[in-house]
Scaffold this active site. Structure first.
Site, PDB file in Angstrom:
ATOM      1  CD  GLN A   8      -2.865   1.264   2.218  1.00  0.00           C
ATOM      2  OE1 GLN A   8      -3.316   0.206   2.615  1.00  0.00           O
ATOM      3  NE2 GLN A   8      -3.445   2.425   2.482  1.00  0.00           N
ATOM      4  CB  ALA A  68      -2.366   2.953  -5.629  1.00  0.00           C
ATOM      5  CG  ASP A  77       7.103   8.703  -7.790  1.00  0.00           C
ATOM      6  OD1 ASP A  77       8.053   9.169  -7.130  1.00  0.00           O
ATOM      7  OD2 ASP A  77       6.332   7.836  -7.339  1.00  0.00           O
TER       8      ASP A  77
HETATM    9  N1  LIG Z   1       3.712  -4.747 -13.405  1.00  0.00           N
HETATM   10  C1  LIG Z   1       4.417  -5.112 -12.341  1.00  0.00           C
HETATM   11  N2  LIG Z   1       5.116  -6.273 -12.346  1.00  0.00           N
HETATM   12  C2  LIG Z   1       5.827  -6.654 -11.263  1.00  0.00           C
HETATM   13  N3  LIG Z   1       5.902  -5.945 -10.125  1.00  0.00           N
HETATM   14  C3  LIG Z   1       5.228  -4.782 -10.038  1.00  0.00           C
HETATM   15  C4  LIG Z   1       4.452  -4.300 -11.141  1.00  0.00           C
HETATM   16  N4  LIG Z   1       3.868  -3.140 -10.776  1.00  0.00           N
HETATM   17  C5  LIG Z   1       4.261  -2.907  -9.512  1.00  0.00           C
HETATM   18  N5  LIG Z   1       5.075  -3.884  -9.057  1.00  0.00           N
HETATM   19  C6  LIG Z   1       5.685  -3.983  -7.711  1.00  0.00           C
HETATM   20  O1  LIG Z   1       4.875  -3.266  -6.784  1.00  0.00           O
HETATM   21  C7  LIG Z   1       5.579  -2.146  -6.242  1.00  0.00           C
HETATM   22  C8  LIG Z   1       4.626  -0.968  -6.086  1.00  0.00           C
HETATM   23  O2  LIG Z   1       4.065  -0.592  -7.352  1.00  0.00           O
HETATM   24  P1  LIG Z   1       3.933   0.937  -7.793  1.00  0.00           P
HETATM   25  O3  LIG Z   1       5.274   1.567  -7.758  1.00  0.00           O
HETATM   26  O4  LIG Z   1       3.200   0.987  -9.073  1.00  0.00           O
HETATM   27  O5  LIG Z   1       2.992   1.486  -6.658  1.00  0.00           O
HETATM   28  P2  LIG Z   1       3.245   2.575  -5.497  1.00  0.00           P
HETATM   29  O6  LIG Z   1       4.669   2.916  -5.366  1.00  0.00           O
HETATM   30  O7  LIG Z   1       2.503   2.123  -4.311  1.00  0.00           O
HETATM   31  O8  LIG Z   1       2.474   3.721  -6.130  1.00  0.00           O
HETATM   32  P3  LIG Z   1       2.510   5.234  -5.725  1.00  0.00           P
HETATM   33  O9  LIG Z   1       3.967   5.625  -5.773  1.00  0.00           O
HETATM   34  O10 LIG Z   1       1.654   5.831  -6.800  1.00  0.00           O
HETATM   35  O11 LIG Z   1       1.936   5.314  -4.332  1.00  0.00           O
HETATM   36  C9  LIG Z   1       6.729  -1.898  -7.209  1.00  0.00           C
HETATM   37  O12 LIG Z   1       7.835  -1.269  -6.605  1.00  0.00           O
HETATM   38  C10 LIG Z   1       7.052  -3.318  -7.696  1.00  0.00           C
HETATM   39  O13 LIG Z   1       7.879  -3.980  -6.765  1.00  0.00           O
HETATM   40 MG   LIG Z   2       6.296   3.068  -6.740  1.00  0.00          MG
END
Ligand SMILES: Nc1ncnc2c1ncn2[C@@H]1O[C@H](COP(=O)(O)OP(=O)(O)OP(=O)(O)O)[C@@H](O)[C@H]1O
Ligand SMILES: [Mg+2]
Length: 233
Positions: A18, A22, A141
């Site tokens: 989390q 998101a 980002d």
């Molecule tokens: N398509 C994908 N395939 C494999 N791993 C993924 C993928 N998308 C996300 N991840 C894993 O999930 C983690 C979090 O995803 P993401 O960076 O999109 O979200 P978040 O950092 O929580 O978003 P935000 O920065 O908008 O809060 C990534 O660092 C990666 O380890």
């Molecule tokens: Mg991220």
């Protein structure tokens, strides 16, 4: 609409992370390994504003991903978008690790040789960012957690993710800020990476001599502003 089922009719959803905006899950999309990203509402925002901001972010993320794909920049394949739950489903990049984890592992196992070992990776990152900026995509980002390395790290198969703060813009100022965000993220997450960032910038320049010069001079300006702000306190 409910989340897509896997082939057996069950949807096994595994929570991964989390973030600030998101929740990220690993699941199945009709039998394919899939990552879903669900933007949740922020209690402190007015509900109408919250809904429109969430939708904006979702759209921005999807738009940037498809633009990158068209530019030949590896991003996960988009499977499905569900605006009613602010969720999108994309290909899971299997057999991958974040660039962050890779840099940490190299710096830990071989502190003296790390710079040399990581140099080709930095070069590749510079090339990709230059290509992305040339195509008028600002990521918004750039961190080493938002870059995945697929397969054998020596293949340098980088996949960009997390475009929730991205936008489409061709201004050198925005590109400079994007690079600055990456510089700050790199240096604060990984010690002694100043030289590595220089390699990123050299490759960025080489890939696109004319356009990149303006972005780099903006990067210098933004750095100066950052420094002044720190001095004033
Ligand atoms: N398509 C994908 N395939 C494999 N791993 C993924 C993928 N998308 C996300 N991840 C894993 O999930 C983690 C979090 O995803 P993401 O960076 O999109 O979200 P978040 O950092 O929580 O978003 P935000 O920065 O908008 O809060 C990534 O660092 C990666 O380890
Ligand atoms: Mg991220």
């Amino acid at each position: 609409m409910a989340a897509p089922m896997d082939v057996s009719g069950e949807n096994v959803r595994k929570f991964i992370k989390q973030g600030a905006e998101a929740k990220v899950y690993a699941e199945n999309f009709y039998g394919r390994p899939c990552i879903s990203k669900e933007r949740f509402s922020k209690g402190y925002r007015h509900p109408t504003l919250d809904k429109s901001l969430t939708l904006q972010r979702l759209k921005a993320e999807i738009r940037a991903m498809s633009k990158c794909r068209n530019l030949g920049i590896p991003v996960p394949t988009l499977y499905f978008v569900d605006t009613s739950t602010s969720t999108f489903y994309m290909e899971e990049i299997v057999n991958s690790q974040t660039v962050r984890d890779y840099i940490v592992s190299i710096q830990t196992s071989d502190p003296d040789g790390a710079m040399q070992k990581l140099s080709p990776l930095a070069e590749k990152i510079g090339k990709i960012l230059s290509k992305m900026h040339c195509g008028k995509v600002i990521h918004g980002d750039l961190t080493t957690s938002n870059m995945l390395l697929r397969g054998d790290p020596s293949d340098l198969d980088i996949v960009l993710i997390d475009f929730g703060l991205s936008f489409s813009e061709g201004l050198a100022e925005d590109k400079g800020v994007d690079l600055y965000v990456f510089e700050r993220a790199l240096l604060s997450t990984h010690p002694n990476t100043e030289e590595l960032f220089k390699v990123v910038i050299e490759a960025y320049k080489k890939e696109n001599v004319k356009e990149s010069a303006d972005a780099i001079s903006k990067l210098d300006e933004v750095r100066m502003r950052g420094r002044k702000r720190t001095m004033v306190g």
